[in-house]
Scaffold this motif. Structure first.
Motif, short mmCIF file in Angstrom:
data_model
loop_
_atom_site.label_atom_id
_atom_site.label_comp_id
_atom_site.label_asym_id
_atom_site.label_seq_id
_atom_site.Cartn_x
_atom_site.Cartn_y
_atom_site.Cartn_z
N GLY A 75 4.85 -6.27 -3.68
CA GLY A 75 5.20 -7.48 -2.95
C GLY A 75 3.96 -8.32 -2.67
N GLU A 76 4.20 -9.47 -2.09
CA GLU A 76 3.13 -10.44 -1.83
C GLU A 76 2.01 -9.88 -0.95
N LYS A 77 2.34 -9.03 0.01
CA LYS A 77 1.34 -8.50 0.94
C LYS A 77 0.93 -7.06 0.62
N GLN A 78 1.33 -6.54 -0.54
CA GLN A 78 1.02 -5.17 -0.90
C GLN A 78 -0.49 -4.94 -0.94
N MET A 79 -0.92 -3.90 -0.25
CA MET A 79 -2.33 -3.53 -0.27
C MET A 79 -2.61 -2.68 -1.52
N LEU A 80 -3.79 -2.88 -2.10
CA LEU A 80 -4.20 -2.11 -3.28
C LEU A 80 -5.55 -1.46 -3.01
N GLU A 81 -5.76 -0.30 -3.61
CA GLU A 81 -7.06 0.38 -3.55
C GLU A 81 -7.73 0.19 -4.89
N VAL A 82 -9.03 -0.08 -4.89
CA VAL A 82 -9.77 -0.28 -6.13
C VAL A 82 -10.90 0.74 -6.18
N PHE A 83 -10.97 1.48 -7.29
CA PHE A 83 -11.99 2.51 -7.49
C PHE A 83 -12.72 2.22 -8.79
N SER A 84 -13.93 2.72 -8.90
CA SER A 84 -14.61 2.69 -10.19
C SER A 84 -14.86 4.12 -10.64
N ASP A 85 -14.79 4.32 -11.93
CA ASP A 85 -15.00 5.64 -12.53
C ASP A 85 -15.78 5.41 -13.81
N GLY A 86 -17.10 5.36 -13.68
CA GLY A 86 -17.91 5.02 -14.85
C GLY A 86 -17.65 3.58 -15.24
N GLU A 87 -17.15 3.38 -16.43
CA GLU A 87 -16.86 2.04 -16.93
C GLU A 87 -15.42 1.61 -16.65
N ARG A 88 -14.65 2.44 -15.99
CA ARG A 88 -13.23 2.13 -15.73
C ARG A 88 -13.04 1.61 -14.31
N ALA A 101 4.69 8.93 2.62
CA ALA A 101 5.99 9.05 1.95
C ALA A 101 6.78 7.75 2.00
N ASN A 102 6.36 6.80 2.84
CA ASN A 102 7.05 5.52 2.92
C ASN A 102 6.93 4.78 1.59
N HIS A 103 7.94 3.96 1.32
CA HIS A 103 7.94 3.16 0.09
C HIS A 103 8.27 1.72 0.46
N THR A 104 7.56 0.79 -0.16
CA THR A 104 7.81 -0.62 0.07
C THR A 104 8.64 -1.18 -1.09
N LYS A 162 -1.62 1.40 -5.84
CA LYS A 162 -0.91 0.92 -4.66
C LYS A 162 -1.42 1.69 -3.45
N TYR A 163 -1.64 1.01 -2.39
CA TYR A 163 -2.07 1.64 -1.14
C TYR A 163 -0.81 1.90 -0.33
N ASP A 164 -0.15 3.02 -0.65
CA ASP A 164 1.10 3.38 0.02
C ASP A 164 0.83 4.47 1.02
N ASN A 165 1.12 4.44 2.14
CA ASN A 165 1.56 3.22 2.76
C ASN A 165 1.36 3.41 4.25
N LEU A 166 0.66 2.56 4.86
CA LEU A 166 0.49 2.64 6.29
C LEU A 166 1.46 1.70 7.01
N GLU A 167 2.26 1.00 6.24
CA GLU A 167 3.27 0.13 6.85
C GLU A 167 4.34 1.01 7.49
N PRO A 168 4.76 0.69 8.70
CA PRO A 168 5.79 1.50 9.33
C PRO A 168 7.16 1.26 8.72
N CYS A 169 7.98 2.29 8.77
CA CYS A 169 9.36 2.20 8.30
C CYS A 169 10.12 1.23 9.19
N LEU A 170 10.88 0.35 8.58
CA LEU A 170 11.66 -0.64 9.31
C LEU A 170 12.71 0.02 10.20
N VAL A 171 13.22 1.20 9.79
CA VAL A 171 14.29 1.87 10.53
C VAL A 171 13.75 2.86 11.55
#
Length: 98
Positions: A29-42, A63-66, A47-56
């Motif tokens: 989604g538009e506000k989805q957080m991403l994690e970026v890592f480097s591994d040599g040349e890669r 274990a939450n999913h957006t 997806k940074y899943d997920n510290l967003e609280p469950c709506l319910v």
């Protein structure tokens, strides 16, 4: 899972755009957080899943999913998803005669 290859260039300040098809496939989604890592040349982007609280349930766990819907997103825990499905099913049964 089949690997897909996308070629993108960086702009003058190091940004690039993830292809729309990829964003849709991964439910980014538009506000989805991403994690970026480097591994040599890669460069690895996850997806940074997920510290967003469950709506319910309100719980914040990995274990939450957006889910992306239209222009917004909804974050649900497994328990929240089950409760939502149950309530929607009951609602559908009670309003099926309308």
């Amino acid at each position: 899972m089949q690997k897909k290859k996308y070629i993108r260039s960086l702009d003058e300040i190091g940004r690039f755009v993830l292809p729309k098809q990829l964003r849709k496939e991964l439910h980014l989604g538009e506000k989805q957080m991403l994690e970026v890592f480097s591994d040599g040349e890669r460069i690895i982007i996850e997806k940074y899943d997920n510290l967003e609280p469950c709506l319910v349930t309100g719980e914040s766990t990995k274990a939450n999913h957006t889910f992306a819907f239209g222009n917004g997103t909804v974050t649900l825990s497994p328990e929240g998803l089950e409760k939502l499905i149950e309530e929607l099913s009951e609602y559908k049964k009670s309003h099926s005669d309308d």
